[in-house]
Enzyme design. Structure first.
Site, PDB file in Angstrom:
ATOM      1  CE  LYS A   1     -98.333 -99.496  20.396  1.00 49.24           C
ATOM      2  NZ  LYS A   1     -98.361 -98.105  19.869  1.00 49.24           N
TER       3      LYS A   1
ATOM      4  CB  SER B   1     -84.795 -83.162  24.436  1.00 46.17           C
ATOM      5  OG  SER B   1     -84.987 -82.008  23.643  1.00 46.17           O
TER       6      SER B   1
ATOM      7  CE1 TYR C   1     -90.876 -84.235  18.608  1.00 48.55           C
ATOM      8  CE2 TYR C   1     -89.107 -83.408  17.211  1.00 48.55           C
ATOM      9  CZ  TYR C   1     -89.587 -84.350  18.092  1.00 48.55           C
ATOM     10  OH  TYR C   1     -88.793 -85.407  18.467  1.00 48.55           O
TER      11      TYR C   1
ATOM     12  CE  LYS D   1     -89.789 -83.751  22.483  1.00 52.87           C
ATOM     13  NZ  LYS D   1     -89.698 -85.055  23.205  1.00 52.87           N
TER      14      LYS D   1
END
Length: 320
Positions: A58, A156, A183, A187
């Protein structure tokens, strides 16, 4: 005179007139979206880019444009890296160290967002394990390859405002799982990692920062339904309206990658070191809810950063 850039600046705007011949830069996640654009912009100015990707096939397909636009001696080589497997992370770091060629910049760009609850190969919650712990081990293992005057840029997000890290329950063993809470934790960890890495390495001239690229339509949102995306934008706009700010608009990919290359190449090191950047400037600490601009104070707290570092070492069974 320092040139000023903003939310609509692109990678080509930021790097206009910049010659990166002889520079060597590592970009993780160089097989899609921001990673491909970051690599393209750097190689087009003469940088030798090392793209770390999970899927080499990929990566080769996605990065054809990077090779096509490379100029002034710039180029791209790919290395295999699965951030959700510490065995892969360590193998990648070992190979880079054995190669021995130093880096001027590391851009920790790869990541996942709002995915269903799951575990990495090592049993860590997927988002914290991939976005933070994978990069934590990789960067620390190759830290000696960063030249004096080098930089670390951690990708972030304004999503750090969803949640601080939970050092007592990083894997949601005792906490109900929520995609965006996980999430947000990851971050925030990206920012705190930059804060402590900067403290540890600035005496030798290496600086670290974290950046928010903005909202961009990329593969990162592949786990989100259209309904979930619409609800997220509605919540963002509610916060924007309450703050007297204009509604949310998506950035293009070149606009999204601009802050990464600005922090990596253009910004003054003393300006960005230990900070959090957005829209090609260093963000200010803000308070309150909503996904507006700025950075939450907990994400820049130096003692909090030290505690995360210690917890991360404990989790990966390795000291740096």
């Amino acid at each position: 005179m320092t040139r000023l850039f903003g939310a609509e600046s692109t990678t080509d705007d930021v790097l206009d007139g910049v010659d990166l011949s002889g520079k060597r830069i590592l970009v993780t996640g160089a097989s899609a979206g921001l990673g491909v654009e970051t690599a393209r912009a750097l190689a087009a100015r003469g940088a030798q880019v090392v793209g770390a990707v999970r899927d080499l096939d990929k990566g080769r397909r996605a990065s054809a444009q990077v090779r096509d636009q490379a100029a002034n001696g710039g180029g791209l080589e790919l290395v295999q890296l699965d951030l959700a497997s510490l065995a892969s992370v360590r193998a990648c770091a070992d190979a880079l160290n054995a190669d021995g060629r130093p880096f001027d910049v590391i851009i920790a760009n790869a990541g996942v967002m709002a995915c269903p609850q799951g575990k990495t190969a090592d049993g860590f919650e997927t988002q914290f394990g991939t976005n933070h712990l994978g990069h934590f081990v990789l960067v620390n293992r190759i830290a000696a390859l960063l030249k004096p005057g080098g930089r670390l840029v951690n990708l972030s997000s304004a999503g750090h405002r969803y949640a601080d890290v939970d050092l007592d329950d990083p894997n949601f063993d005792h906490t109900p799982y929520a995609e965006f809470v996980a999430y947000g934790r990851s971050k925030t960890a990206n920012i705190l990692f930059a804060v402590e890495f900067d403290r540890r390495h600035k005496e030798r001239g290496v600086r670290a920062t974290a950046v928010h690229p903005g909202g961009i339509r990329t593969e990162l949102a592949r786990h989100m339904t259209e309904e979930a995306t619409d609800a997220l934008i509605e919540s963002i706009n509610a916060g924007q309206l309450a703050a007297g700010l204009p509604p949310f608009t998506y950035k293009t990919v070149p606009q999204g990658a601009a802050t990464s290359v600005w922090a990596a190449i253009v910004a003054a090191p003393e300006e960005i070191g230990g900070g959090y950047c957005e829209d090609c400037h260093v963000a200010e600490i803000v308070h309150g809810q909503g996904l507006r601009g700025g950075v939450q104070a907990y994400a820049l707290d130096p003692e909090h950063a030290k505690a995360l570092w210690a917890k991360s070492e404990e989790m990966v069974s390795e000291r740096f």
